[in-house]
Write a protein that holds these residues in place. Structure first.
Motif, PDB file in Angstrom:
ATOM      1  N   GLU A  55      -3.171  -1.926  -0.973  1.00  0.00           N
ATOM      2  CA  GLU A  55      -3.465  -0.613  -1.825  1.00  0.00           C
ATOM      3  C   GLU A  55      -4.647  -1.547  -1.425  1.00  0.00           C
ATOM      4  O   GLU A  55      -5.088  -2.667  -1.470  1.00  0.00           O
ATOM      5  N   THR A  58      -6.065  -4.833  -3.389  1.00  0.00           N
ATOM      6  CA  THR A  58      -5.402  -5.786  -2.708  1.00  0.00           C
ATOM      7  C   THR A  58      -6.349  -6.247  -2.213  1.00  0.00           C
ATOM      8  O   THR A  58      -6.718  -6.947  -2.071  1.00  0.00           O
ATOM      9  N   HIS A  74     -10.894  -0.596   6.113  1.00  0.00           N
ATOM     10  CA  HIS A  74      -9.124  -0.387   6.262  1.00  0.00           C
ATOM     11  C   HIS A  74      -8.609  -1.238   7.377  1.00  0.00           C
ATOM     12  O   HIS A  74      -7.313  -1.384   7.159  1.00  0.00           O
TER      13      HIS A  74
END
Length: 128
Positions: A55, A58, A74
């Motif tokens: 997530e 995290t 990402h």
């Protein structure tokens, strides 16, 4: 539908520098090299592959632990190595930008963060 292989495909503007960095310095063995009608492709063996899903909170926490601030996009690639300190230095000498020197983490590992060719962020980790 079982997945048989995870293959991360990275487009590198400086292909030769990327090959030197990942194959020759990081030590990923060449599995196959292909010359299609345009350009070149090399497939390097990265050992066992896993897909880690995190997530955003995290991912931010991992960046904080490893680097001290949010730095990754990402996608980040993590490589388990035997000598995180020596390998970090070797990647620095090969042109990698060390974003964070090796440090002990709450994950029972010593981690370093390096930006390699093609803007790929790498976590090098050694299990303690």
């Amino acid at each position: 539908m079982p997945v048989r292989q995870l293959r991360l495909v990275v487009t590198a503007d400086d292909y030769d520098a990327a090959v030197r960095f990942y194959r020759d310095v990081l030590g990923m063995a060449e599995r196959e090299a292909v010359q299609p009608p345009r350009g070149r492709v090399m497939i390097l063996d990265a050992g066992a592959a896993t897909l880690e899903l995190a997530e955003p909170a995290t991912a931010a926490y991992i960046d904080e632990v490893e680097v001290g601030r949010r730095v990754s996009g990402h996608i980040r690639v993590a490589f388990e190595v035997d000598d995180v300190r020596g390998d970090t230095e070797a990647l620095r000498e090969a042109g990698g930008e060390v974003l964070a020197e090796p440090r002990r983490t709450p994950f029972n590992s010593t981690n370093a963060r390096v930006e390699g060719p093609a803007g790929l962020q790498l976590t090098l980790f050694e299990m303690n």
